[in-house]
Design a protein around this motif. Structure first.
Motif, PDB file in Angstrom:
ATOM      1  N   LEU A  23      45.865  36.799  48.623  1.00  0.00           N
ATOM      2  CA  LEU A  23      44.812  37.880  48.228  1.00  0.00           C
ATOM      3  C   LEU A  23      44.067  37.898  47.040  1.00  0.00           C
ATOM      4  N   VAL A  24      45.026  37.670  45.895  1.00  0.00           N
ATOM      5  CA  VAL A  24      44.503  37.936  44.831  1.00  0.00           C
ATOM      6  C   VAL A  24      43.745  36.699  44.228  1.00  0.00           C
ATOM      7  N   ARG A  26      41.579  35.267  46.166  1.00  0.00           N
ATOM      8  CA  ARG A  26      40.156  35.519  46.745  1.00  0.00           C
ATOM      9  C   ARG A  26      39.314  36.260  46.026  1.00  0.00           C
ATOM     10  N   TYR A  27      39.944  37.310  45.207  1.00  0.00           N
ATOM     11  CA  TYR A  27      39.213  38.254  44.257  1.00  0.00           C
ATOM     12  C   TYR A  27      39.029  38.014  42.658  1.00  0.00           C
ATOM     13  N   ASP A  28      40.097  37.086  42.332  1.00  0.00           N
ATOM     14  CA  ASP A  28      39.854  36.917  40.851  1.00  0.00           C
ATOM     15  C   ASP A  28      40.182  35.255  40.868  1.00  0.00           C
ATOM     16  N   LYS A  29      39.005  34.767  40.187  1.00  0.00           N
ATOM     17  CA  LYS A  29      39.009  33.244  39.818  1.00  0.00           C
ATOM     18  C   LYS A  29      40.117  32.837  38.752  1.00  0.00           C
TER      19      LYS A  29
END
Length: 165
Positions: A23-24, A26-29
Protein backbone atom coordinates in the motif's frame (compact mmCIF):
# COMPACT_ATOMS: atom_id res chain seq x y z
CA UNK A 1 1.93 -22.66 22.77
CA UNK A 2 -0.99 -23.60 20.58
CA UNK A 3 -0.07 -24.52 17.04
CA UNK A 4 -3.31 -23.29 15.40
CA UNK A 5 -3.20 -19.83 16.97
CA UNK A 6 0.55 -19.51 16.39
CA UNK A 7 0.34 -20.30 12.68
CA UNK A 8 -2.79 -18.19 12.15
CA UNK A 9 -1.24 -15.29 14.02
CA UNK A 10 2.05 -15.67 12.17
CA UNK A 11 0.21 -15.59 8.85
CA UNK A 12 -1.78 -12.52 9.89
CA UNK A 13 1.45 -10.76 10.85
CA UNK A 14 3.10 -11.73 7.57
CA UNK A 15 0.10 -10.42 5.64
CA UNK A 16 0.19 -7.16 7.61
CA UNK A 17 3.84 -6.53 6.69
CA UNK A 18 3.18 -7.34 3.04
CA UNK A 19 0.03 -5.21 2.84
CA UNK A 20 1.74 -2.24 4.46
CA UNK A 21 4.62 -2.49 1.99
CA UNK A 22 2.31 -2.85 -1.01
CA UNK A 23 0.00 0.00 0.00
CA UNK A 24 2.58 2.56 1.03
CA UNK A 25 4.80 2.00 -2.03
CA UNK A 26 1.84 2.87 -4.28
CA UNK A 27 1.42 6.29 -2.69
CA UNK A 28 4.95 7.23 -1.66
CA UNK A 29 7.89 7.04 -4.08
CA UNK A 30 10.31 7.26 -1.13
CA UNK A 31 8.79 4.29 0.72
CA UNK A 32 10.89 1.24 1.55
CA UNK A 33 10.77 -1.55 -1.01
CA UNK A 34 10.78 -4.79 0.93
CA UNK A 35 9.40 -6.45 -2.20
CA UNK A 36 12.50 -5.54 -4.23
CA UNK A 37 14.77 -6.78 -1.45
CA UNK A 38 12.85 -10.07 -1.46
CA UNK A 39 13.20 -10.36 -5.22
CA UNK A 40 16.96 -9.91 -4.91
CA UNK A 41 17.10 -12.69 -2.31
CA UNK A 42 15.10 -15.04 -4.54
CA UNK A 43 17.24 -14.19 -7.58
CA UNK A 44 20.38 -14.90 -5.53
CA UNK A 45 18.91 -18.25 -4.45
CA UNK A 46 18.23 -19.18 -8.09
CA UNK A 47 21.81 -18.29 -9.01
CA UNK A 48 23.21 -20.23 -6.03
CA UNK A 49 21.42 -23.34 -7.27
CA UNK A 50 22.46 -22.77 -10.89
CA UNK A 51 18.86 -22.17 -11.81
CA UNK A 52 17.74 -19.58 -14.33
CA UNK A 53 16.36 -16.43 -12.70
CA UNK A 54 12.72 -16.19 -13.78
CA UNK A 55 11.19 -13.17 -15.54
CA UNK A 56 10.22 -10.17 -13.37
CA UNK A 57 6.54 -11.08 -12.87
CA UNK A 58 7.41 -14.64 -11.82
CA UNK A 59 10.25 -13.41 -9.61
CA UNK A 60 7.80 -11.06 -7.86
CA UNK A 61 5.37 -13.94 -7.21
CA UNK A 62 8.13 -16.19 -5.87
CA UNK A 63 9.46 -13.44 -3.61
CA UNK A 64 5.97 -12.65 -2.33
CA UNK A 65 5.38 -16.33 -1.55
CA UNK A 66 8.77 -16.68 0.12
CA UNK A 67 8.18 -13.55 2.20
CA UNK A 68 4.76 -14.73 3.35
CA UNK A 69 6.06 -18.18 4.23
CA UNK A 70 9.21 -17.05 6.04
CA UNK A 71 7.42 -14.25 7.92
CA UNK A 72 4.61 -16.62 8.91
CA UNK A 73 7.13 -19.04 10.40
CA UNK A 74 9.06 -16.22 12.06
CA UNK A 75 6.03 -14.51 13.61
CA UNK A 76 4.54 -17.87 14.69
CA UNK A 77 7.28 -18.05 17.31
CA UNK A 78 5.52 -15.24 19.19
CA UNK A 79 2.98 -17.87 20.25
CA UNK A 80 5.59 -19.34 22.58
CA UNK A 81 4.70 -16.54 24.99
CA UNK A 82 1.16 -17.59 25.96
CA UNK A 83 0.57 -14.67 28.30
CA UNK A 84 1.73 -11.74 26.13
CA UNK A 85 2.15 -12.76 22.49
CA UNK A 86 1.61 -9.13 21.41
CA UNK A 87 4.72 -8.04 23.30
CA UNK A 88 6.75 -10.98 21.96
CA UNK A 89 5.49 -10.31 18.43
CA UNK A 90 6.28 -6.61 18.64
CA UNK A 91 9.80 -7.29 19.86
CA UNK A 92 10.33 -9.85 17.11
CA UNK A 93 8.98 -7.33 14.62
CA UNK A 94 11.52 -4.72 15.70
CA UNK A 95 14.32 -7.27 15.31
CA UNK A 96 13.07 -8.31 11.86
CA UNK A 97 12.75 -4.69 10.79
CA UNK A 98 16.25 -3.83 11.93
CA UNK A 99 17.54 -6.91 10.13
CA UNK A 100 15.78 -5.84 6.93
CA UNK A 101 17.36 -2.40 7.29
CA UNK A 102 20.94 -3.35 8.18
CA UNK A 103 21.60 -6.90 6.92
CA UNK A 104 21.57 -5.97 3.20
CA UNK A 105 24.42 -3.53 3.83
CA UNK A 106 26.50 -6.40 5.21
CA UNK A 107 25.98 -8.42 2.03
CA UNK A 108 27.69 -7.76 -1.26
CA UNK A 109 24.77 -9.35 -3.07
CA UNK A 110 21.86 -7.24 -1.79
CA UNK A 111 21.09 -3.59 -2.41
CA UNK A 112 20.80 -1.75 0.92
CA UNK A 113 19.01 1.21 -0.68
CA UNK A 114 15.64 -0.61 -0.71
CA UNK A 115 15.24 -0.43 3.06
CA UNK A 116 18.17 1.51 4.47
CA UNK A 117 18.93 4.38 2.10
CA UNK A 118 17.18 7.08 4.16
CA UNK A 119 16.05 7.50 7.75
CA UNK A 120 12.47 7.44 6.49
CA UNK A 121 12.99 4.02 4.87
CA UNK A 122 14.68 2.69 8.00
CA UNK A 123 11.86 3.87 10.26
CA UNK A 124 9.06 2.67 7.98
CA UNK A 125 10.68 -0.73 7.41
CA UNK A 126 11.05 -1.26 11.14
CA UNK A 127 7.49 0.01 11.72
CA UNK A 128 6.05 -2.42 9.13
CA UNK A 129 7.60 -5.37 10.90
CA UNK A 130 6.71 -4.07 14.37
CA UNK A 131 3.08 -3.71 13.32
CA UNK A 132 3.18 -7.17 11.74
CA UNK A 133 4.49 -8.64 14.98
CA UNK A 134 1.82 -6.95 17.08
CA UNK A 135 -0.89 -8.10 14.66
CA UNK A 136 0.48 -11.65 14.90
CA UNK A 137 0.37 -11.53 18.70
CA UNK A 138 -3.13 -10.00 18.80
CA UNK A 139 -4.53 -12.68 16.50
CA UNK A 140 -2.87 -15.39 18.61
CA UNK A 141 -4.30 -13.88 21.78
CA UNK A 142 -7.77 -13.62 20.23
CA UNK A 143 -7.77 -17.24 18.99
CA UNK A 144 -6.44 -18.51 22.32
CA UNK A 145 -9.22 -16.65 24.15
CA UNK A 146 -11.82 -18.20 21.83
CA UNK A 147 -10.38 -21.66 22.39
CA UNK A 148 -10.29 -21.13 26.16
CA UNK A 149 -13.95 -20.03 26.17
CA UNK A 150 -14.90 -23.05 24.09
CA UNK A 151 -13.03 -25.42 26.41
CA UNK A 152 -14.47 -23.74 29.50
CA UNK A 153 -17.99 -24.06 28.14
CA UNK A 154 -17.43 -27.75 27.41
CA UNK A 155 -16.07 -28.36 30.90
CA UNK A 156 -19.10 -26.64 32.49
CA UNK A 157 -21.43 -28.84 30.46
CA UNK A 158 -19.57 -32.00 31.54
CA UNK A 159 -19.72 -30.94 35.20
CA UNK A 160 -23.45 -30.28 34.93
CA UNK A 161 -24.05 -33.63 33.26
CA UNK A 162 -22.01 -35.42 35.92
CA UNK A 163 -23.90 -33.61 38.71
CA UNK A 164 -27.23 -34.63 37.19
CA UNK A 165 -26.24 -38.29 37.01
Amino acid sequence: MRILSSIAGGFAGACAVTLLNELVKRYDKEAPRIDLLGQEVVAEAHEAFDSEVPPQNQLYKEALSADLLSNTIYFSIAGANDKQPEVQGGMQGILAGLSAVYAPGLSNALNAKHTGETDKKKILTTAYYFIGGVVAGKVMHWINDLLDEQNEGGNKLLKKLNADI
